[in-house]
Design an enzyme around this catalytic site. Structure first.
Site, short mmCIF file in Angstrom:
data_model
loop_
_atom_site.label_atom_id
_atom_site.label_comp_id
_atom_site.label_asym_id
_atom_site.label_seq_id
_atom_site.Cartn_x
_atom_site.Cartn_y
_atom_site.Cartn_z
N CYS A 154 62.50 -25.54 -109.19
CA CYS A 154 62.11 -25.01 -107.88
C CYS A 154 61.11 -26.02 -107.31
O CYS A 154 61.22 -27.21 -107.57
CB CYS A 154 61.53 -23.61 -108.01
SG CYS A 154 60.08 -23.52 -109.08
N MET A 155 60.12 -25.56 -106.58
CA MET A 155 59.18 -26.49 -105.96
C MET A 155 58.22 -27.12 -106.97
O MET A 155 57.81 -28.27 -106.81
CB MET A 155 58.37 -25.77 -104.87
CG MET A 155 59.21 -25.35 -103.67
SD MET A 155 59.91 -26.75 -102.78
CE MET A 155 58.43 -27.45 -102.07
#
Length: 480
Positions: A26-27
């Site tokens: 993800c981020m």
């Protein structure tokens, strides 16, 4: 510690590479799914240099916090090590076990891998294709049954809503393809979607005019124009985009990755995409549509009949070898170019030939007392009628051999008929009885197209039964 060293250390603390099912990001986190949760060593993971923390609140799943930029690089390293980003679920059904055995025994040539790649990109789009196609089909029915529907507020509202649902998919097909292609190749999906969206924007025509590549008199003949190359351009462009993105990320400082990597990637990709990939794939798309048009839409009846029979008869072997996935790109090119698909209605007949073959085998199984085969056919036949052919392929016809051939030979008659009658579809995906309401784009009208498709199914049922009955003996069924 380098990113590769971090990944190797992390894999060791989650039970080794053999224990890892998938790895994505993800981020800020590397998300890892494992087979055996007991092998995850939380404290050792936290102690690895570069790991800021972990989240292990679900069985078989752990998130390793490494920070923005670094998490994506770690995911790329996992993919280079052969760890997939997603995993296919499996069940224990007999036909699926047979399918797995068939696939395992096939040699994965470069051509098959290419076809499978196209399938992996386009198959997730099928729900949108089907929904859009059904909306177009129902809209066509409304227009034919009630010519003055625009004067009836309720019908006008329904027609407008159906049109919106159709346009939101077909109008932005290249964007959906770009998103999915970038995701498949391991890049940032939204960048692929942006690339696909740019393909159809009016600004492409302005660029073409500035460079002297736009044909004002006949825009469709332009070397470069909006939409040139279509989905083929987007797939190839997304592959290049992912390569560029990974190269940029390799040299980009992690603190700047989230801001500058997407920007630089798009800038570096757009120039060759617009000036080289779009024009080149435009010629390929035009050639593919020309071939399909000359065969499937020929003014010569016998050409359509032969094309329909041969393509339908060969479709089941293509399915068994996994080569049918490549056809979805062709369907998409034709749908994008013409607004309908002419090859798919004929190929959709192949499953109906299997239904007829299965019925013939059922009666022979009943005669010789093969209860197991009877039960398999009883369970798989309803799905076959609805166009879901894999249970019959891998549970009945392919393991027996002869029925697999006879089903295709029988289905060819139905394929020849629907192509002779110029049945066309507004979508691809459903077959069997489920496909009736997307077969609405024939030149002879909606009702004629749907009716001819239904007649084609009946022809396949009958001929699949007759050919199989002639080719397969009771002894063959008894020994199955």
């Amino acid at each position: 510690m380098t990113n590769e060293e971090l990944v190797r250390a992390a894999l060791e603390k989650v039970g080794g590479k053999s224990n890892v099912l998938t790895a994505t990001n993800c981020m800020t986190r590397l998300r890892v799914r494992v087979k055996d949760d007991a092998k995850i060593d939380d404290e050792s993971l936290k102690a690895i240099e570069g790991v800021m923390g972990i989240v292990h609140d679900r069985t078989g799943y752990v998130e390793i916090v490494v920070g923005p930029g670094k998490c994506r690089k770690c995911a790329d390293i996992c993919r280079d090590m052969g760890i997939p980003a997603d995993a296919a679920a499996s069940t224990a059904n007999d036909w699926q076990t047979n399918k797995a055995a068939v696939k395992a025994g096939q040699k994965q040539s470069k051509v098959k891998e290419l076809f499978k790649t196209f399938g992996d990109i386009f198959i997730p789009l099928i729900p949108g294709v089907v929904a859009s196609g059904l909306c177009a089909g129902i809209n066509s029915l409304i227009g034919q049954v009630v010519p003055n529907y625009a004067d009836i507020p309720a019908l006008a509202l329904i027609s407008t809503l159906l049109g919106l649902m159709n346009t939101c998919f077909l109008g932005y097909l290249t964007a959906w393809v770009g998103y999915r292609a970038a995701e498949k190749f391991g890049g940032t999906p939204i960048l692929g979607g942006m690339l696909g969206m740019i393909t159809g924007l009016e600004g492409i025509n302005k660029i073409s005019s500035i460079l002297g590549l736009f044909n004002e008199a006949v825009p469709l003949d332009s070397i470069l124009r909006a939409g040139r190359g279509g989905v083929l351009a987007v797939v190839l462009g997304a592959w290049c985009l992912v390569k560029i993105e990974r190269w940029v990320r390799k040299w980009m400082p992690e603190s700047l990755d989230i801001v500058f990597t997407p920007l630089i990637t798009m800038i570096l990709c757009l120039v060759p995409y617009i000036l080289i990939i779009m024009p080149a794939t435009g010629y390929v798309s035009t050639a593919l549509c020309w071939v399909v048009e000359k065969l499937c839409m020929s003014d010569i009846l016998i050409v359509r009949i032969i094309a329909g029979y041969v393509s339908t008869a060969l479709f089941l072997p293509m399915v068994a070898m996994g080569m049918h996935h490549g056809l979805v790109a062709l369907y998409s090119v034709q749908l994008e170019s013409f607004g309908y698909v002419t090859l798919y209605p004929a190929l959709a007949m192949a499953g109906a030939g299997q239904v007829g073959a299965a019925v013939a085998i059922y009666f022979k199984a009943k005669k010789c007392g093969n209860t197991r085969l009877k039960n398999v056919i009883t369970g798989a036949l309803p799905a076959g009628l609805l166009g879901i052919g894999e249970p019959l392929i891998y549970g009945v016809t392919l393991p027996m051999g002869k029925p697999f051939i006879s089903a295709g030979l029988g289905a060819g008659f139905g394929g020849a008929f629907v192509m002779a009658m110029q049945v066309a579809a507004t979508a691809w995906g459903p077959s069997g009885l489920l496909a009736l309401f997307v077969m609405t784009a024939g030149p002879h009208g909606v009702a004629a197209s749907v009716g001819c498709y239904a007649v084609g199914l009946v022809i396949c049922y009958i001929m699949g039964f007759i050919v199989t009955n002639a080719m397969v003996s009771v002894e063959d069924v008894a020994n199955a």
